[in-house]
Design an enzyme around this catalytic site. Structure first.
Site, PDB file in Angstrom:
ATOM      1  N   ARG A  51      65.119  67.009  21.469  1.00 19.52           N
ATOM      2  CA  ARG A  51      66.331  66.219  21.271  1.00 19.52           C
ATOM      3  C   ARG A  51      66.777  65.430  22.494  1.00 19.52           C
ATOM      4  NH1 ARG A  51      66.113  69.862  17.869  1.00 19.52           N
ATOM      5  NH2 ARG A  51      65.312  70.957  19.668  1.00 19.52           N
ATOM      6  N   THR A  52      66.904  66.117  23.621  1.00 16.23           N
ATOM      7  CA  THR A  52      67.553  65.466  24.761  1.00 16.23           C
ATOM      8  C   THR A  52      66.707  64.292  25.253  1.00 16.23           C
ATOM      9  OG1 THR A  52      68.422  67.641  25.317  1.00 16.23           O
ATOM     10  CG2 THR A  52      68.698  65.913  26.958  1.00 16.23           C
ATOM     11  N   ARG A 101      65.714  66.765  33.477  1.00 17.51           N
ATOM     12  CA  ARG A 101      65.802  68.190  33.090  1.00 17.51           C
ATOM     13  C   ARG A 101      64.878  68.975  34.011  1.00 17.51           C
ATOM     14  NH1 ARG A 101      65.496  70.652  27.098  1.00 17.51           N
ATOM     15  NH2 ARG A 101      67.598  69.822  27.201  1.00 17.51           N
ATOM     16  N   HIS A 129      74.478  71.891  30.841  1.00 20.56           N
ATOM     17  CA  HIS A 129      73.819  70.887  29.976  1.00 20.56           C
ATOM     18  C   HIS A 129      74.917  69.920  29.514  1.00 20.56           C
ATOM     19  CE1 HIS A 129      71.169  68.927  27.323  1.00 20.56           C
ATOM     20  NE2 HIS A 129      70.666  69.941  26.639  1.00 20.56           N
TER      21      HIS A 129
HETATM   22  N1   CP Z   1      69.743  70.796  22.545  1.00 17.31           N
HETATM   23  C1   CP Z   1      68.686  70.557  23.345  1.00 17.31           C
HETATM   24  O1   CP Z   1      68.823  70.479  24.580  1.00 17.31           O
HETATM   25  O2   CP Z   1      67.495  70.408  22.692  1.00 17.31           O
HETATM   26  P1   CP Z   1      66.117  70.073  23.405  1.00 17.31           P
HETATM   27  O3   CP Z   1      65.756  71.268  24.273  1.00 17.31           O
HETATM   28  O4   CP Z   1      65.134  69.840  22.298  1.00 17.31           O
HETATM   29  O5   CP Z   1      66.318  68.871  24.275  1.00 17.31           O
END
Ligand code: CP
Length: 307
Positions: A51-52, A101, A129
């Site tokens: 997602r991110t 990240r 986050h």
């Molecule tokens: N919510 C979230 O951070 O998802 P991802 O780890 O897929 O980025």
């Protein structure tokens, strides 16, 4: 240079400004489709993400800009020993804004201290986050029409769940909130968050292991995954991973206007049978995350004088 490393880097007024921009983008995306033409976002992901990373990339593309980056440490020169500080200096030569990240807490802060472009923390270890919090805030705001005067239940891995730490910190600035912290004993919210945020601001909270017992009073239920990647041994993870599984039966005493959020990915925490319940908001939350990241990119690029 403005960065977003901790959600407290932005005032409540600035968070409202981001939500207003996101809502405007939702209403009229065409108005924003060329505003970042010629600008580049670098996504530096030293840890897995769906997602991110992809929502940042989609956000920049929908603003008319371009993206570059890597999705794992092994495909970058970090594998050869390059420091985060040097990486940030190098990427500043290629991109107008960076989303990072990293498994080490504080790594995006080090990047921000060394970059000459805005840096966004896209998740640092078990710490923070803040851009997930942007998605969470817009979801709550659109569902409830407010960010104050409600009871928020946070359930699951409150120890390692960085989204929980950022969300509590962000929400601590609104009036009339109370938190119910639902977790196994071993995965309770870290003491520093209770002391520095909840107790420091006199915010009422209760700690319990009983999800169904807490359910009737909740306006928001924020489910989280047990964070396998932060455990020191697999045995503990296997023992705790299915501590909470939300099923339709467990919602029988919930409010009719409860909003169920989850930062995703989910493993077992929410039965797919809940997905069609009108109270399930977690896929809307994903979409709102993209719009908030669009608003964030615009704000940071404007403040950097790039737009
Ligand atoms: N919510 C979230 O951070 O998802 P991802 O780890 O897929 O980025």
């Amino acid at each position: 240079m403005r960065h977003l490393i901790d959600i407290l880097d932005f005032s409540p007024e600035e968070l409202q400004e981001l939500m207003d921009t996101a809502n405007d983008i939702i209403a009229d995306p065409a108005k924003y489709s060329e505003v970042c033409r010629g600008k580049k976002l670098a996504t530096l992901f030293f840890e897995p993400s769906t997602r991110t990373r992809l929502s940042f990339e989609a956000a920049m593309i929908e603003l008319g800009g371009s993206v570059l980056g890597f999705s794992e440490a092994q495909s970058s020169s970090a594998a050869k020993g390059e420091s985060v500080a040097d990486t940030a200096k190098v990427i500043s030569c290629y991109a107008d804004i960076i989303a990072m990240r990293h498994p080490k807490e504080g790594a995006p802060l080090v990047a921000a201290a060394n970059a000459s472009v805005p840096v966004i923390n896209a998740g640092d270890g078990g710490h923070n986050h803040p851009t997930q919090t942007l998605a969470d805030l817009l979801t709550i705001y659109r569902e409830k029409g407010r960010l104050d005067h409600m009871t928020i239940g946070l359930c699951g891995d409150l120890k390692f769940g960085r989204t929980v730490h950022s969300l509590i910190t962000a929400m601590s600035r609104y009036e009339g909130l109370q938190f119910v912290l639902i977790s196994p004993e071993e995965l309770k919210l870290p003491s520093y968050v209770k002391k520095e945020v909840l107790r420091a601001k006199g915010i009422p909270y209760a700690q319990t292991t009983d999800l169904e017992g807490a359910m009737p009073e909740l306006d928001i239920l924020y489910m989280t995954r047990v964070q396998r990647e932060r455990f020191f041994n697999e045995e503990d993870y296997l023992r705790l991973k299915d501590s909470y599984i939300l099923t339709p039966d467990k919602l029988k005493n919930a409010k009719s206007d409860l909003s169920i959020l989850h930062p995703l990915p989910r493993v077992n925490e929410i039965s797919v049978a809940i997905d069609d319940d009108p109270r399930a908001c977690y896929f809307k939350q994903v979409l709102y995350g993209k719009y908030m990241r669009m608003a964030l990119i615009l704000k940071l690029l404007k403040e950097a004088g790039s737009l």
